[in-house]
Design a protein around this motif. Structure first.
Motif, PDB file in Angstrom:
ATOM      1  N   ARG A  14       6.709  40.538 -24.092  1.00  0.00           N
ATOM      2  CA  ARG A  14       7.368  41.718 -24.653  1.00  0.00           C
ATOM      3  C   ARG A  14       7.959  42.522 -23.505  1.00  0.00           C
ATOM      4  N   GLU A  15       9.224  42.826 -23.605  1.00  0.00           N
ATOM      5  CA  GLU A  15       9.898  43.651 -22.600  1.00  0.00           C
ATOM      6  C   GLU A  15       9.596  45.111 -22.851  1.00  0.00           C
ATOM      7  N   ARG A  16       9.378  45.840 -21.798  1.00  0.00           N
ATOM      8  CA  ARG A  16       9.135  47.275 -21.919  1.00  0.00           C
ATOM      9  C   ARG A  16      10.454  48.012 -22.131  1.00  0.00           C
ATOM     10  N   LEU A  17      10.422  49.006 -22.952  1.00  0.00           N
ATOM     11  CA  LEU A  17      11.560  49.900 -23.212  1.00  0.00           C
ATOM     12  C   LEU A  17      12.805  49.159 -23.705  1.00  0.00           C
ATOM     13  N   SER A  18      12.624  48.051 -24.382  1.00  0.00           N
ATOM     14  CA  SER A  18      13.778  47.265 -24.819  1.00  0.00           C
ATOM     15  C   SER A  18      14.664  48.034 -25.807  1.00  0.00           C
ATOM     16  N   ALA A  19      14.082  48.867 -26.629  1.00  0.00           N
ATOM     17  CA  ALA A  19      14.887  49.641 -27.583  1.00  0.00           C
ATOM     18  C   ALA A  19      15.790  50.638 -26.865  1.00  0.00           C
ATOM     19  N   LEU A  20      15.342  51.159 -25.736  1.00  0.00           N
ATOM     20  CA  LEU A  20      16.174  52.087 -24.970  1.00  0.00           C
ATOM     21  C   LEU A  20      17.265  51.367 -24.186  1.00  0.00           C
ATOM     22  N   ARG A  21      16.974  50.148 -23.743  1.00  0.00           N
ATOM     23  CA  ARG A  21      17.958  49.398 -22.949  1.00  0.00           C
ATOM     24  C   ARG A  21      18.985  48.661 -23.799  1.00  0.00           C
ATOM     25  N   ALA A  22      18.673  48.419 -25.060  1.00  0.00           N
ATOM     26  CA  ALA A  22      19.553  47.624 -25.924  1.00  0.00           C
ATOM     27  C   ALA A  22      20.972  48.179 -26.019  1.00  0.00           C
ATOM     28  N   PRO A  23      21.194  49.474 -26.259  1.00  0.00           N
ATOM     29  CA  PRO A  23      22.575  49.973 -26.342  1.00  0.00           C
ATOM     30  C   PRO A  23      23.351  49.776 -25.033  1.00  0.00           C
ATOM     31  N   HIS A  24      22.693  49.949 -23.918  1.00  0.00           N
ATOM     32  CA  HIS A  24      23.340  49.743 -22.619  1.00  0.00           C
ATOM     33  C   HIS A  24      23.770  48.286 -22.455  1.00  0.00           C
ATOM     34  N   ASN A  25      22.873  47.364 -22.760  1.00  0.00           N
ATOM     35  CA  ASN A  25      23.195  45.937 -22.647  1.00  0.00           C
ATOM     36  C   ASN A  25      24.320  45.546 -23.606  1.00  0.00           C
ATOM     37  N   GLU A  26      24.270  46.057 -24.815  1.00  0.00           N
ATOM     38  CA  GLU A  26      25.301  45.728 -25.809  1.00  0.00           C
ATOM     39  C   GLU A  26      26.656  46.271 -25.395  1.00  0.00           C
ATOM     40  N   CYS A  27      26.684  47.486 -24.869  1.00  0.00           N
ATOM     41  CA  CYS A  27      27.936  48.089 -24.408  1.00  0.00           C
ATOM     42  C   CYS A  27      28.536  47.264 -23.270  1.00  0.00           C
ATOM     43  N   GLY A  28      27.699  46.872 -22.316  1.00  0.00           N
ATOM     44  CA  GLY A  28      28.182  46.056 -21.200  1.00  0.00           C
ATOM     45  C   GLY A  28      28.733  44.720 -21.663  1.00  0.00           C
ATOM     46  N   ALA A  29      28.029  44.074 -22.579  1.00  0.00           N
ATOM     47  CA  ALA A  29      28.488  42.779 -23.092  1.00  0.00           C
ATOM     48  C   ALA A  29      29.800  42.925 -23.853  1.00  0.00           C
ATOM     49  N   THR A  30      29.933  43.994 -24.636  1.00  0.00           N
ATOM     50  CA  THR A  30      31.164  44.227 -25.391  1.00  0.00           C
ATOM     51  C   THR A  30      32.336  44.455 -24.443  1.00  0.00           C
ATOM     52  N   LEU A  31      32.143  45.237 -23.396  1.00  0.00           N
ATOM     53  CA  LEU A  31      33.209  45.480 -22.425  1.00  0.00           C
ATOM     54  C   LEU A  31      33.618  44.194 -21.713  1.00  0.00           C
ATOM     55  N   VAL A  32      32.660  43.408 -21.296  1.00  0.00           N
ATOM     56  CA  VAL A  32      32.985  42.159 -20.613  1.00  0.00           C
ATOM     57  C   VAL A  32      33.787  41.244 -21.522  1.00  0.00           C
ATOM     58  N   HIS A  33      33.382  41.127 -22.776  1.00  0.00           N
ATOM     59  CA  HIS A  33      34.094  40.254 -23.705  1.00  0.00           C
ATOM     60  C   HIS A  33      35.479  40.806 -24.023  1.00  0.00           C
ATOM     61  N   ALA A  34      35.614  42.112 -24.121  1.00  0.00           N
ATOM     62  CA  ALA A  34      36.917  42.715 -24.388  1.00  0.00           C
ATOM     63  C   ALA A  34      37.873  42.477 -23.226  1.00  0.00           C
ATOM     64  N   LEU A  35      37.385  42.630 -22.016  1.00  0.00           N
ATOM     65  CA  LEU A  35      38.228  42.395 -20.845  1.00  0.00           C
ATOM     66  C   LEU A  35      38.574  40.919 -20.672  1.00  0.00           C
ATOM     67  N   ASP A  36      37.641  40.069 -21.038  1.00  0.00           N
ATOM     68  CA  ASP A  36      37.856  38.627 -20.927  1.00  0.00           C
ATOM     69  C   ASP A  36      38.874  38.127 -21.946  1.00  0.00           C
ATOM     70  N   ALA A  37      38.982  38.814 -23.075  1.00  0.00           N
ATOM     71  CA  ALA A  37      39.881  38.389 -24.156  1.00  0.00           C
ATOM     72  C   ALA A  37      41.349  38.663 -23.818  1.00  0.00           C
ATOM     73  N   ARG A  38      41.584  39.472 -22.806  1.00  0.00           N
ATOM     74  CA  ARG A  38      42.958  39.803 -22.448  1.00  0.00           C
ATOM     75  C   ARG A  38      43.666  38.613 -21.979  1.00  0.00           C
TER      76      ARG A  38
END
Length: 82
Positions: free
Chosen positions: A58-82
């Protein structure tokens, strides 16, 4: 993803294994871990696994880190789609 970037193998009794946590480096480690787990399941023993299996993780504080990880992944995929 794991906070220490070390993949985990979860043992489900004597007959089940699951690999996770390659933290963005999934192709190479996933192939190595998956192949090692496949060899270990038929009863050959688990001594050849790349890391010692654990019975849970079990990862500690995963609920707090999830939005940060999701935002980073979304940005990377958006930039990659260009």
């Amino acid at each position: 993803m794991t906070s220490d970037h070390i993949p985990r193998i979860i043992a489900f009794g004597d007959t089940g294994l699951a690999c996770h946590g390659c933290s963005g480096r999934g192709i190479g480690p996933g192939t190595v871990f998956g192949s090692a787990c496949a060899r270990a399941l038929p009863g050959a023993g688990r001594t050849g696994l790349p890391v010692r299996p654990v019975h849970g993780h079990r990862e500690r504080l995963s609920a707090l880190r999830a939005p940060h990880n999701e935002c980073g992944a979304t940005l990377v995929h958006a930039l990659d789609a260009r």
